[in-house]
Write a protein that holds these residues in place. Structure first.
Motif, PDB file in Angstrom:
ATOM      1  N   GLU A  28     -29.997  25.308  -9.685  1.00 17.37           N
ATOM      2  CA  GLU A  28     -29.819  24.866 -11.009  1.00 17.37           C
ATOM      3  C   GLU A  28     -28.403  24.122 -11.163  1.00 17.37           C
ATOM      4  O   GLU A  28     -28.255  23.303 -11.536  1.00 17.37           O
ATOM      5  CB  GLU A  28     -30.190  25.739 -12.177  1.00 17.37           C
ATOM      6  N   LEU A  29     -27.582  24.980 -10.303  1.00 21.27           N
ATOM      7  CA  LEU A  29     -26.016  24.489 -10.234  1.00 21.27           C
ATOM      8  C   LEU A  29     -25.979  23.129  -9.426  1.00 21.27           C
ATOM      9  O   LEU A  29     -25.423  22.237  -9.967  1.00 21.27           O
ATOM     10  CB  LEU A  29     -25.340  25.459  -9.520  1.00 21.27           C
ATOM     11  N   ASN A  48     -28.163  17.665  -2.812  1.00 21.76           N
ATOM     12  CA  ASN A  48     -26.786  18.470  -2.485  1.00 21.76           C
ATOM     13  C   ASN A  48     -27.145  20.009  -2.485  1.00 21.76           C
ATOM     14  O   ASN A  48     -26.497  20.831  -2.863  1.00 21.76           O
ATOM     15  CB  ASN A  48     -25.797  18.020  -3.762  1.00 21.76           C
ATOM     16  N   TYR A  49     -28.438  20.218  -2.158  1.00 19.72           N
ATOM     17  CA  TYR A  49     -28.978  21.598  -1.933  1.00 19.72           C
ATOM     18  C   TYR A  49     -29.450  22.019  -0.986  1.00 19.72           C
ATOM     19  O   TYR A  49     -30.328  21.156  -0.388  1.00 19.72           O
ATOM     20  CB  TYR A  49     -29.813  22.004  -3.256  1.00 19.72           C
ATOM     21  N   HIS A  90     -19.563  12.931   1.503  1.00 22.87           N
ATOM     22  CA  HIS A  90     -19.764  12.522   0.000  1.00 22.87           C
ATOM     23  C   HIS A  90     -18.609  13.511  -0.518  1.00 22.87           C
ATOM     24  O   HIS A  90     -19.214  14.473  -1.245  1.00 22.87           O
ATOM     25  CB  HIS A  90     -21.068  12.930  -0.515  1.00 22.87           C
ATOM     26  N   PRO A  91     -17.377  13.506  -0.528  1.00 24.51           N
ATOM     27  CA  PRO A  91     -16.396  14.400  -1.186  1.00 24.51           C
ATOM     28  C   PRO A  91     -16.412  14.559  -2.498  1.00 24.51           C
ATOM     29  O   PRO A  91     -15.704  15.321  -3.183  1.00 24.51           O
ATOM     30  CB  PRO A  91     -15.144  14.028  -0.420  1.00 24.51           C
ATOM     31  N   GLU A  92     -16.998  13.572  -3.424  1.00 28.53           N
ATOM     32  CA  GLU A  92     -16.934  13.498  -4.719  1.00 28.53           C
ATOM     33  C   GLU A  92     -17.913  14.272  -5.333  1.00 28.53           C
ATOM     34  O   GLU A  92     -18.155  14.564  -6.438  1.00 28.53           O
ATOM     35  CB  GLU A  92     -17.058  12.116  -5.374  1.00 28.53           C
ATOM     36  N   VAL A  93     -19.211  14.847  -4.570  1.00 24.51           N
ATOM     37  CA  VAL A  93     -20.067  15.426  -4.723  1.00 24.51           C
ATOM     38  C   VAL A  93     -20.092  16.991  -4.260  1.00 24.51           C
ATOM     39  O   VAL A  93     -19.793  17.183  -3.312  1.00 24.51           O
ATOM     40  CB  VAL A  93     -21.480  14.935  -4.405  1.00 24.51           C
ATOM     41  N   PRO A  94     -20.467  17.932  -5.492  1.00 25.22           N
ATOM     42  CA  PRO A  94     -20.408  19.382  -4.941  1.00 25.22           C
ATOM     43  C   PRO A  94     -21.856  19.527  -3.877  1.00 25.22           C
ATOM     44  O   PRO A  94     -22.988  19.144  -4.693  1.00 25.22           O
ATOM     45  CB  PRO A  94     -20.341  20.284  -6.045  1.00 25.22           C
ATOM     46  N   PHE A  95     -21.657  20.203  -2.973  1.00 21.19           N
ATOM     47  CA  PHE A  95     -22.789  20.559  -2.331  1.00 21.19           C
ATOM     48  C   PHE A  95     -23.098  22.129  -2.311  1.00 21.19           C
ATOM     49  O   PHE A  95     -22.140  23.032  -2.209  1.00 21.19           O
ATOM     50  CB  PHE A  95     -22.743  20.108  -0.899  1.00 21.19           C
ATOM     51  N   PHE A  96     -24.205  22.593  -2.616  1.00 21.84           N
ATOM     52  CA  PHE A  96     -24.367  24.137  -2.647  1.00 21.84           C
ATOM     53  C   PHE A  96     -25.397  24.369  -1.496  1.00 21.84           C
ATOM     54  O   PHE A  96     -26.710  24.238  -1.329  1.00 21.84           O
ATOM     55  CB  PHE A  96     -25.168  24.398  -3.705  1.00 21.84           C
ATOM     56  N   ASN A 165     -15.856  20.598  -0.842  1.00 18.38           N
ATOM     57  CA  ASN A 165     -16.985  20.478  -1.812  1.00 18.38           C
ATOM     58  C   ASN A 165     -18.120  21.260  -1.510  1.00 18.38           C
ATOM     59  O   ASN A 165     -19.251  20.972  -1.930  1.00 18.38           O
ATOM     60  CB  ASN A 165     -17.118  18.947  -2.086  1.00 18.38           C
ATOM     61  N   LEU A 166     -17.947  21.970  -0.451  1.00 17.40           N
ATOM     62  CA  LEU A 166     -19.148  22.858   0.102  1.00 17.40           C
ATOM     63  C   LEU A 166     -19.350  24.171  -0.371  1.00 17.40           C
ATOM     64  O   LEU A 166     -18.203  24.851  -0.344  1.00 17.40           O
ATOM     65  CB  LEU A 166     -19.461  22.775   1.614  1.00 17.40           C
ATOM     66  N   PHE A 167     -20.051  24.736  -1.164  1.00 21.22           N
ATOM     67  CA  PHE A 167     -20.187  26.245  -1.778  1.00 21.22           C
ATOM     68  C   PHE A 167     -21.292  26.962  -1.257  1.00 21.22           C
ATOM     69  O   PHE A 167     -22.528  26.399  -1.442  1.00 21.22           O
ATOM     70  CB  PHE A 167     -20.225  25.895  -3.447  1.00 21.22           C
TER      71      PHE A 167
END
Length: 207
Positions: A28-29, A48-49, A90-96, A165-167
């Protein structure tokens, strides 16, 4: 709480009994932060998942970071490596990344290199720099193996570091089928306990 924890350190553990929706939270994040151009046609999977199912036989970092094959004479890239490259592009997008049931295998064994690089994070200007995950000499062959629709813009002398941006979020089930965490892992992670368990119990041999 989830967002504050991740902005503090991009490695988090969600601990609790099975069925409490831990992996769903990660998905969901990603959904909430995924731009339209990264979603599939059905809108069911955010680009991004990444879900990685941890296997009990993982005892080194090859399943996460890959390895150089002397037989094939090239580097074997994993889903995690390809996803980290995409996050770098894609540094502007968070990746999970969701490491599902992370403690089915000894975490300090298969995740050692990542944990070490995580500790090298240092803010320089507006960027957060880290140590190297994969050396540049092993990243040269990625263009040949790149099977994404997006063109890979990667310099031959560019190593792979940990993108800011990678979590990485690991789900943790606390029962008799899982491994205990070492202090090294806990010290490097933000932890959130779901209902039905106490993370301190994972260090105890008591029933």
């Amino acid at each position: 709480n989830y967002l504050r924890a991740l902005r503090t350190k991009p490695f988090m553990l969600l601990a609790g009994i099975s069925g409490t929706g831990k992996s769903r939270i990660v998905r969901e994040l990603a959904f909430k932060s995924c731009p339209e151009y990264m979603r599939d046609k059905d809108g069911t999977t955010p680009g991004n998942y990444l879900m990685i199912e941890v296997k009990p036989n993982w005892h080194d970092s090859t399943e996460i970071l890959g390895y150089y094959s002397s037989i094939a004479k090239k580097y074997q890239y994993t889903k995690f490596i390809r996803f980290a490259v995409k996050a770098t592009l894609h540094p502007e997008v968070p990746f999970f990344v969701c490491l599902d049931e992370m403690n089915l295998a000894p975490v300090e064994q298969y995740f050692a290199e990542f944990l070490s690089v995580l500790e090298t994070r240092k803010k320089v200007g507006d960027k957060v720099n880290t140590g190297i995950l994969v050396e540049a000499k092993y990243m040269k062959g990625l263009k040949e193996d790149w099977n994404d629709d997006e063109e890979l813009k990667w310099d031959d002398d560019q190593p792979l570091t940990l993108p800011d941006n990678l979590f990485v979020i690991g789900t943790v089930n606390m029962d008799d089928t899982t491994h205990q965490f070492s202090r090294k892992v806990i010290d490097r992670a933000m932890t959130i306990e779901m209902n039905g368990g106490n993370l301190a119990d994972i260090f105890s041999d008591k029933d």
